[in-house]
Design a protein around this motif. Structure first.
Motif, PDB file in Angstrom:
ATOM      1  N   GLU A  60      76.761  40.516 -37.082  1.00 22.78           N
ATOM      2  CA  GLU A  60      77.875  39.806 -37.705  1.00 22.78           C
ATOM      3  C   GLU A  60      78.996  39.600 -36.702  1.00 22.78           C
ATOM      4  O   GLU A  60      79.351  40.506 -35.943  1.00 22.78           O
ATOM      5  N   TYR A  73      85.508  37.044 -37.477  1.00 23.10           N
ATOM      6  CA  TYR A  73      85.392  35.601 -37.652  1.00 23.10           C
ATOM      7  C   TYR A  73      84.167  35.253 -38.499  1.00 23.10           C
ATOM      8  O   TYR A  73      83.255  36.045 -38.668  1.00 23.10           O
ATOM      9  N   ARG A  74      84.194  34.037 -39.022  1.00 21.42           N
ATOM     10  CA  ARG A  74      82.995  33.436 -39.597  1.00 21.42           C
ATOM     11  C   ARG A  74      82.763  32.112 -38.888  1.00 21.42           C
ATOM     12  O   ARG A  74      83.709  31.499 -38.355  1.00 21.42           O
ATOM     13  N   GLU A  75      81.532  31.679 -38.876  1.00 24.08           N
ATOM     14  CA  GLU A  75      81.197  30.441 -38.175  1.00 24.08           C
ATOM     15  C   GLU A  75      80.823  29.365 -39.188  1.00 24.08           C
ATOM     16  O   GLU A  75      80.065  29.622 -40.124  1.00 24.08           O
ATOM     17  N   HIS A  76      81.375  28.181 -39.008  1.00 20.57           N
ATOM     18  CA  HIS A  76      81.055  27.057 -39.876  1.00 20.57           C
ATOM     19  C   HIS A  76      81.027  25.788 -39.035  1.00 20.57           C
ATOM     20  O   HIS A  76      81.999  25.467 -38.337  1.00 20.57           O
ATOM     21  N   SER A  77      79.884  25.111 -39.078  1.00 22.71           N
ATOM     22  CA  SER A  77      79.707  23.855 -38.335  1.00 22.71           C
ATOM     23  C   SER A  77      80.035  24.024 -36.861  1.00 22.71           C
ATOM     24  O   SER A  77      80.662  23.157 -36.232  1.00 22.71           O
ATOM     25  N   ARG A 123      82.089  26.053 -35.442  1.00 24.02           N
ATOM     26  CA  ARG A 123      83.438  26.505 -35.120  1.00 24.02           C
ATOM     27  C   ARG A 123      83.683  27.876 -35.734  1.00 24.02           C
ATOM     28  O   ARG A 123      83.110  28.223 -36.773  1.00 24.02           O
ATOM     29  N   LEU A 124      84.554  28.659 -35.097  1.00 23.08           N
ATOM     30  CA  LEU A 124      84.879  29.998 -35.568  1.00 23.08           C
ATOM     31  C   LEU A 124      86.203  29.970 -36.330  1.00 23.08           C
ATOM     32  O   LEU A 124      87.177  29.351 -35.882  1.00 23.08           O
ATOM     33  N   TYR A 125      86.222  30.646 -37.462  1.00 24.37           N
ATOM     34  CA  TYR A 125      87.429  30.753 -38.279  1.00 24.37           C
ATOM     35  C   TYR A 125      87.705  32.232 -38.517  1.00 24.37           C
ATOM     36  O   TYR A 125      86.799  32.985 -38.896  1.00 24.37           O
TER      37      TYR A 125
END
Length: 254
Positions: free
Chosen positions: A67, A71-75, A77-79
């Motif tokens: 994990e 952060y989390r990853e979406h498309s 990109r990191l958020y």
């Protein structure tokens, strides 16, 4: 083969214009002990703090047990995660600092159980029972009701280890845990860490205790100026370092 517990890919960290981490790549597999050595200011402690998101990385990827950290990853990109989500993931990572950071107004048992009670909202009876067990494990079963001021430095550090263990972490980070101790108190703390390693705890240890690194470490990393200069089996790095910077460092401390 053991699963990868910690993975760093091109990790960079800046403090203003100062680049403290300049592209760190490494892996720690589940059940392994990685020891990190190097001069003051090399970036070792900063990297440790990045693992549990006490410091935010500026570039690269850093994962614990698959994990992303913080952060989390979406498309692609990191958020950054919300504080609550970061706290939940951080609760799975135990960290022991140079200084013990115990609450002076709490007993040893209260210090050890405050995390499970306040962060994980566990049942008080279960948390207390496990807290007593963790204090027993670090050799302090008779210090349950003692306050930090009544304990030696080595005992306080062992309470700090018990506190981290009481959260039932999957990974333990140690930031020079013996550097603030008198020499005669060091061995008790190292014995506890050896016991954890024997039990299969995954550990990343920043240390100047070369005997511990040689005996307990599965791998050894030498850092300087924000980069990994050399890595390998501890005995090989300590006895036959390949790089001049490693040789110069070891010649001053061995």
């Amino acid at each position: 083969m053991n699963e990868v517990m910690v993975s760093a890919e091109g990790v960079r960290k800046h403090f203003g214009r100062l680049e403290v981490l300049r592209g760190i790549d490494l892996e720690v597999r589940a059940g392994e002990v990685l020891c990190m050595i190097g001069p003051s200011g090399a970036g070792k402690s900063t990297f440790l703090r990045c693992i549990n998101h006490l410091e935010k990385i500026d570039e690269g990827r850093l994962t614990v047990d698959g994990e992303l950290v913080g952060y989390r990853e979406h498309s692609g990109r990191l958020y950054e995660l919300r504080d609550r989500e970061v706290g939940q993931r951080r609760a799975q990572i135990g960290m022991v600092f140079q200084h013990f950071n115990l609450f002076p107004h709490m007993t040893a048992l209260e210090n050890v159980t405050v995390g499970p009670l306040k962060v994980k909202h566990e049942d008080k009876g279960a948390a207390t029972e496990r807290g007593r067990e963790m204090l027993r494990r670090v050799g302090l079963a008779d210090k349950v009701v003692a306050y930090p001021r009544q304990l030696s430095g080595g005992q306080q550090q062992r309470v700090a280890i018990a506190r981290a263990l009481c959260m039932q972490p999957k990974l333990m980070l140690f930031d020079e845990p013996t550097s603030a101790l008198d020499p005669e108190l060091v061995s008790d703390v190292l014995d506890v860490m050896r016991s954890l390693a024997d039990d299969g705890m995954t550990m990343v240890v920043v240390t100047h205790e070369m005997g511990f690194a040689r005996e307990v470490g599965d791998s050894l990393v030498f850092m300087d100026e924000g980069v990994i200069v050399e890595s390998g089996p501890p005995k090989s790095v300590l006895t036959s370092p390949r790089h001049e910077r490693t040789q110069a460092f070891l010649s001053r401390i061995l």
